[in-house]
Design a protein around this motif. Structure first.
Motif, short mmCIF file in Angstrom:
data_model
loop_
_atom_site.label_atom_id
_atom_site.label_comp_id
_atom_site.label_asym_id
_atom_site.label_seq_id
_atom_site.Cartn_x
_atom_site.Cartn_y
_atom_site.Cartn_z
N GLU A 3 -6.59 -9.52 -4.39
CA GLU A 3 -5.67 -9.93 -3.33
C GLU A 3 -4.45 -9.01 -3.37
OE1 GLU A 3 -6.16 -12.47 -1.11
OE2 GLU A 3 -8.18 -12.39 -1.98
N PRO A 4 -3.71 -8.92 -2.25
CA PRO A 4 -2.46 -8.14 -2.27
C PRO A 4 -1.54 -8.62 -3.41
CG PRO A 4 -2.98 -8.82 -0.04
CD PRO A 4 -4.00 -9.48 -0.93
N CYS A 5 -0.90 -7.68 -4.11
CA CYS A 5 -0.21 -8.03 -5.35
C CYS A 5 1.19 -8.60 -5.12
CB CYS A 5 -0.15 -6.82 -6.27
SG CYS A 5 1.01 -5.52 -5.77
N GLY A 6 1.80 -8.29 -3.98
CA GLY A 6 3.14 -8.79 -3.73
C GLY A 6 4.22 -8.06 -4.51
N ASN A 7 3.85 -6.98 -5.17
CA ASN A 7 4.76 -6.33 -6.10
C ASN A 7 4.87 -4.81 -5.87
OD1 ASN A 7 6.47 -6.17 -8.32
ND2 ASN A 7 4.79 -5.95 -9.79
N CYS A 8 3.94 -4.23 -5.12
CA CYS A 8 3.99 -2.77 -4.93
C CYS A 8 4.86 -2.44 -3.72
CB CYS A 8 2.57 -2.23 -4.71
SG CYS A 8 1.83 -2.73 -3.15
N ASP A 9 5.09 -1.16 -3.48
CA ASP A 9 5.98 -0.79 -2.37
C ASP A 9 5.43 -1.24 -1.02
OD1 ASP A 9 4.00 1.27 -2.82
OD2 ASP A 9 5.04 2.49 -1.34
N VAL A 10 4.12 -1.17 -0.84
CA VAL A 10 3.55 -1.59 0.44
C VAL A 10 3.71 -3.09 0.65
CG1 VAL A 10 1.49 -1.65 1.89
CG2 VAL A 10 1.90 0.31 0.40
N CYS A 11 3.43 -3.87 -0.39
CA CYS A 11 3.58 -5.32 -0.27
C CYS A 11 5.04 -5.71 -0.03
CB CYS A 11 3.08 -6.02 -1.54
SG CYS A 11 1.28 -6.10 -1.66
N LEU A 12 5.95 -5.02 -0.72
CA LEU A 12 7.36 -5.40 -0.63
C LEU A 12 8.00 -4.95 0.67
CD1 LEU A 12 8.47 -4.87 -4.33
CD2 LEU A 12 8.11 -7.04 -3.12
N GLN B 200 -2.45 -0.60 3.00
CA GLN B 200 -2.86 -1.78 2.24
C GLN B 200 -2.06 -1.82 0.95
OE1 GLN B 200 -6.99 -1.07 1.27
NE2 GLN B 200 -7.42 -3.23 1.63
N CYS B 201 -2.14 -2.94 0.26
CA CYS B 201 -1.54 -3.04 -1.07
C CYS B 201 -2.07 -1.92 -1.97
CB CYS B 201 -1.92 -4.40 -1.66
SG CYS B 201 -1.60 -4.55 -3.42
N ARG B 202 -1.17 -1.23 -2.66
CA ARG B 202 -1.59 -0.12 -3.55
C ARG B 202 -2.54 -0.60 -4.63
NH1 ARG B 202 0.50 4.19 -0.74
NH2 ARG B 202 2.75 3.98 -0.53
N ARG B 203 -2.22 -1.74 -5.21
CA ARG B 203 -3.04 -2.23 -6.32
C ARG B 203 -4.46 -2.56 -5.82
NH1 ARG B 203 -1.07 -4.38 -10.80
NH2 ARG B 203 0.88 -4.80 -9.74
ZN ZN Z 1 0.69 -4.73 -3.53
#
Ligand code: ZN
Ligand code: ADP
Ligand code: MG
Length: 417
Positions: free
Chosen positions: A390-399, A375-378
């Motif tokens: 919500e997923p941040c779109g900025n962490c390694d998992v999202c990217l 999942q998104c780290r944040r």
């Molecule tokens: Zn994220």
């Protein structure tokens, strides 16, 4: 309330700020009205003003309980510079000084009295408090009362006496690290059952969270600094003192302006290195967790962990030292299974009792869940503190979402081959 004693006028006149942040004003008004509060706000959000402003509005002295002697001195100095009448009592003082502070309190000449918890609970101090007028009690770093927290201090357990002895004096407990579970524990153990809870958002949107798989960690760290943070100020956290020295040396050889910092260094050298880190740009501090408490450097651009922190609270607090100025910053960590093995062994070999071992194991599990998440780290980090996002779109998992094995595609390939 006359105009010169409203929260806003005190904020401007004494502290020199134009406006309150977040829930500060609501908290201040709540205390001024004589009610109890439990405040959860991330580090750097501005918890101190939540009790310092009401302390100057309510008659009498604010008693501030704080666990760290070094921070006490800083806070008292800062308040004095603003013209407030502040003093502290702790075990580092001369007899003479203690007497002077006590007399000043009894004569009503103090706005703030900072006290270490073990001192506060002595008979001498309890009798002293009976002799003066108390504006409020502030209990800073209130998570220290939680046995499940990462910083348990048995002395904090005795603080419920304040409620019994001074039921009419408002109390405010403050902390940056509290899961819903610890929050309840704080409220219960400090007798803050009537307190209103003020919970600020724990999200630090400008921090990008990245966790990579550990292989050659020093090279990985070097690559990360060179590629993403060349010339920036940063902190690298290691578990052992030796490792801080080795890593700092390695980085220096590679042309990075790095210094080691740990509790084994002489006080003078520590102070000197800390001052240099704060004053200059682009210095990398390679440190154990002895470094960072109370350090307020707004432009730390990255915090790197080359060893696994012992708990999510610790990780959050340490990474939270990045990007206090609100500009983009990175929380980078290299994590490998070896870390887990090592930490489990440390827990098993420790001299702590069964409870300690169970708690440490649970904290480690929380940390692993963050490392292993798909999942998104944040989102995961905030969920740990009981907050949805919500997923941040900025962490390694999202990217770069982790590869998940897609059975359908694999089956089609086999069938069509
Ligand atoms: Zn994220
Ligand atoms: P915390 O205890 O939550 O970690 P502090 O109380 O030490 O945070 O405050 C962090 C910094 O933010 C301090 O430098 C403080 O002066 C600043 N600050 C707090 N509230 C305000 C405000 N309303 N306006 C401007 N600066 C503020
Ligand atoms: Mg604080």
């Amino acid at each position: 309330m006359s105009d010169s004693t409203t929260p806003l006028s005190v904020l401007k006149r004494v502290f020199g700020y134009d406006s309150f942040r977040g829930e500060q004003q609501a908290i201040v008004e709540h205390l001024v009205a004589g009610h109890d509060a439990l405040v959860l706000m991330p580090t750097g959000a501005g918890k101190s003003l939540c009790y310092q402003v009401p302390a100057l509005i309510r008659p009498g002295t604010a008693i501030v309980v704080s666990p760290l002697i070094a921070l006490m001195q800083d806070q008292v100095d800062a308040l004095r510079e603003l013209g407030a009448r502040a003093a502290f009592l702790n075990s580092s003082q001369e007899w003479e000084t203690i007497r002077e502070v006590e007399n000043a309190f009894a004569r009503g000449e103090l706005d703030f009295l900072y006290v270490a918890p073990e001192r506060l609970l002595t008979d001498r101090c309890m009798r002293l408090l009976e002799r003066g007028r108390i504006a409020l009690f502030a209990i800073d770093e209130a998570h220290c009362v939680s046995q499940w927290g990462h910083d348990f201090r048995p002395e904090y357990l005795g603080l419920s006496r304040l409620q019994e002895q001074w039921p009419d004096v408002p109390r405010i407990a403050l902390t940056a690290t509290a899961t819903p579970q610890t929050r309840d524990e704080i409220a219960q153990r400090l007798g803050l059952t009537q307190a209103r809870h003020f919970v600020a958002g724990f999200d630090r949107p400008n921090i990008r969270y990245v966790i990579v798989e550990k292989n050659d960690v020093r090279r990985q760290l070097l690559g990360f600094i060179r590629e993403e943070h060349a010339g920036d100020s940063g902190i690298v956290y290691c578990l052992s003192r030796n490792k801080t020295e080795d890593t700092a040396e390695f980085l220096c050889r590679e042309g990075i302006d790095a210094m080691a910092y740990h509790a084994g260094l002489q006080a003078e050298l520590r102070a000197q290195r800390q001052a240099r880190f704060l004053r200059e740009d682009g210095v990398v501090m390679v440190a154990t967790i002895a470094f960072g408490m109370g350090i307020n450097k707004p432009d730390v651009r990255f915090v790197a962990h080359i060893d696994l922190p012992k708990s999510v609270e610790g990780y959050y607090q340490e990474t939270g030292r990045a990007g206090r100025d609100g500009l983009p910053a990175t929380a980078w960590m290299a994590y490998g299974l070896q870390d887990v093995v090592q930490q489990r062994k440390m827990i098993d070999d420790s001299t702590g009792d069964e409870f300690f071992k169970r708690r440490s194991g649970a904290q480690l599990d929380g940390m692993l869940a963050l490392c292993e998440t798909v999942q998104c780290r944040r989102t995961r980090l905030l969920a740990y503190f009981g907050q949805q996002s919500e997923p941040c779109g900025n962490c390694d998992v999202c990217l770069t979402p982790p590869q998940t094995w897609d059975g359908t595609v694999a089956a089609q390939k086999i069938l069509s081959a």
